[in-house]
Motif scaffolding. Structure first.
Motif, PDB file in Angstrom:
ATOM      1  N   UNK A   7       0.816  -1.216   0.000  1.00  0.00           N
ATOM      2  CA  UNK A   7       0.000   0.000   0.000  1.00  0.00           C
ATOM      3  C   UNK A   7       0.846   1.262   0.000  1.00  0.00           C
ATOM      4  N   UNK A   8       2.127   1.146  -0.291  1.00  0.00           N
ATOM      5  CA  UNK A   8       2.978   2.322  -0.401  1.00  0.00           C
ATOM      6  C   UNK A   8       3.961   2.109  -1.547  1.00  0.00           C
ATOM      7  N   UNK A   9       4.622   3.176  -2.019  1.00  0.00           N
ATOM      8  CA  UNK A   9       5.504   3.050  -3.185  1.00  0.00           C
ATOM      9  C   UNK A   9       6.653   2.068  -2.934  1.00  0.00           C
ATOM     10  N   UNK A  10       7.036   1.388  -4.007  1.00  0.00           N
ATOM     11  CA  UNK A  10       8.212   0.527  -3.922  1.00  0.00           C
ATOM     12  C   UNK A  10       9.480   1.363  -4.042  1.00  0.00           C
ATOM     13  N   UNK A  11       9.441   2.360  -4.942  1.00  0.00           N
ATOM     14  CA  UNK A  11      10.572   3.277  -5.113  1.00  0.00           C
ATOM     15  C   UNK A  11      10.051   4.708  -5.082  1.00  0.00           C
ATOM     16  N   UNK A  12      10.656   5.530  -4.246  1.00  0.00           N
ATOM     17  CA  UNK A  12      10.367   6.961  -4.197  1.00  0.00           C
ATOM     18  C   UNK A  12      11.626   7.718  -4.556  1.00  0.00           C
ATOM     19  N   UNK A  13      11.528   8.625  -5.529  1.00  0.00           N
ATOM     20  CA  UNK A  13      12.644   9.499  -5.894  1.00  0.00           C
ATOM     21  C   UNK A  13      12.315  10.895  -5.365  1.00  0.00           C
ATOM     22  N   UNK A  14      13.176  11.400  -4.498  1.00  0.00           N
ATOM     23  CA  UNK A  14      12.915  12.671  -3.827  1.00  0.00           C
ATOM     24  C   UNK A  14      14.121  13.586  -3.960  1.00  0.00           C
ATOM     25  N   UNK A  55      11.807   0.139   4.895  1.00  0.00           N
ATOM     26  CA  UNK A  55      11.858   1.254   3.948  1.00  0.00           C
ATOM     27  C   UNK A  55      13.246   1.868   4.069  1.00  0.00           C
ATOM     28  N   UNK A  56      14.041   1.754   3.023  1.00  0.00           N
ATOM     29  CA  UNK A  56      15.453   2.127   3.033  1.00  0.00           C
ATOM     30  C   UNK A  56      15.664   3.514   2.446  1.00  0.00           C
ATOM     31  N   UNK A  57      16.337   4.398   3.188  1.00  0.00           N
ATOM     32  CA  UNK A  57      16.711   5.726   2.693  1.00  0.00           C
ATOM     33  C   UNK A  57      18.108   5.652   2.102  1.00  0.00           C
ATOM     34  N   UNK A  58      18.247   6.129   0.854  1.00  0.00           N
ATOM     35  CA  UNK A  58      19.519   6.093   0.150  1.00  0.00           C
ATOM     36  C   UNK A  58      19.896   7.497  -0.295  1.00  0.00           C
ATOM     37  N   UNK A  59      21.059   7.964   0.131  1.00  0.00           N
ATOM     38  CA  UNK A  59      21.621   9.218  -0.375  1.00  0.00           C
ATOM     39  C   UNK A  59      22.303   8.878  -1.691  1.00  0.00           C
ATOM     40  N   UNK A 119      12.547  -7.726   0.034  1.00  0.00           N
ATOM     41  CA  UNK A 119      11.155  -7.292   0.114  1.00  0.00           C
ATOM     42  C   UNK A 119      11.005  -5.925   0.747  1.00  0.00           C
ATOM     43  N   UNK A 120      12.043  -5.073   0.604  1.00  0.00           N
ATOM     44  CA  UNK A 120      12.009  -3.725   1.176  1.00  0.00           C
ATOM     45  C   UNK A 120      11.721  -2.698   0.085  1.00  0.00           C
ATOM     46  N   UNK A 121      11.241  -1.535   0.486  1.00  0.00           N
ATOM     47  CA  UNK A 121      11.040  -0.427  -0.437  1.00  0.00           C
ATOM     48  C   UNK A 121      12.172   0.579  -0.246  1.00  0.00           C
ATOM     49  N   UNK A 122      12.304   1.517  -1.209  1.00  0.00           N
ATOM     50  CA  UNK A 122      13.465   2.395  -1.242  1.00  0.00           C
ATOM     51  C   UNK A 122      13.047   3.843  -1.456  1.00  0.00           C
TER      52      UNK A 122
END
Length: 250
Positions: free
Chosen positions: A17-24, A201-205, A223-226
């Motif tokens: 129910x949430x994005x698999x990949x978010x680009x911010x 949910x993994x935060x990537x710089x 099975x994690x989102x990014x």
């Protein structure tokens, strides 16, 4: 034989129910979310573009020079899903060549971001399939002669089937001979090292981590989102962690 790479892992995440990949982009505030189902659709279109549009076949060599982004994920997963041998060059790499190191065989296709186009302009032979892949939501305003806008061309092709008998775990996924199975095994090891679990949910710089093994393959295998963050301000990282419900930071 099914590959061990997480090419098909997106299917199992499609009901999230949430994005698999978010680009911010932390500086501009531009945000792009992609669900697992959407990533699967784009990956299948990439496969269709390479297979049907370019006429490439399993074992064809595709060079990718793109930053961490959902479009990069679609390109990599789509190319792998139809048996391409993919050379992913780190975002900071300079002095690139379209020939394999120590070899004389050119790539069959090149996908590069406009910001790194100068690295390829003088070294790309005629007849190579050449695509510019922008990271913005709109088509590119200008495309040099001999190149095509990926965001336009990929929509001209339907999804290519990915469950094909020609795709084997022992086939080379990268030019150095590393197989799909070997990459899949390494991705699982990296996921364990990062302590990634289903639902994380993994935060990537993206300026610090540009290798897809860490920002794409390892999270998918677990099975994690990014959340891929550009121009991440260290002083406001905690605010991003809270807003995005981050559970792991790379």
């Amino acid at each position: 034989m099914e590959t061990a790479l997480p090419v098909r892992s997106v299917t199992g995440l499609a009901e999230r129910d949430r994005p698999l990949i978010t680009c911010l982009d932390h500086r501009t505030g531009v945000r792009q979310d992609l669900t697992a189902a959407e990533l699967g659709e784009w990956s299948a279109r990439v496969a269709g573009l390479l297979r049907d549009g370019c006429g490439l076949t399993p074992g064809s060599r595709v060079a990718v020079l793109l930053p961490p982004h959902w479009r990069t994920a679609a390109v990599l997963l789509g190319a792998w899903s139809v048996g391409m041998t993919v050379s992913f060059r780190p975002w900071a790499t300079a002095g690139l060549s379209v020939l394999e190191p120590g070899g004389d065989r050119p790539y069959d296709g090149v996908l590069v971001t406009p910001e790194r186009l100068d690295d390829w302009l003088e070294d790309v032979p005629e007849g190579l399939h050449r695509y510019l892949v922008g990271t913005g939501p709109e088509p590119l305003a200008e495309v040099p002669a001999g190149w095509l806008d990926w965001s336009v061309e990929v929509l001209r092709h339907g999804a290519a089937p990915t469950d094909r008998p020609m795709l084997h775990a022992g086939d080379a996924a990268s030019p150095d001979g590393t197989s799909y199975a070997e990459w899949g095994s390494v991705a699982k090891v990296v996921a364990e090292q990062l302590d990634l679990r289903v639902g994380d949910r993994l935060l990537v710089d993206v300026t610090e981590h540009d290798q897809p093994l860490k920002w794409l393959l390892a999270p998918l295998s677990a099975g994690a989102s990014v959340v891929l963050c550009t121009n991440l301000d260290p002083e406001h990282r905690d605010a991003v962690v809270a807003a995005e419900q981050i559970t792991r930071v790379l």
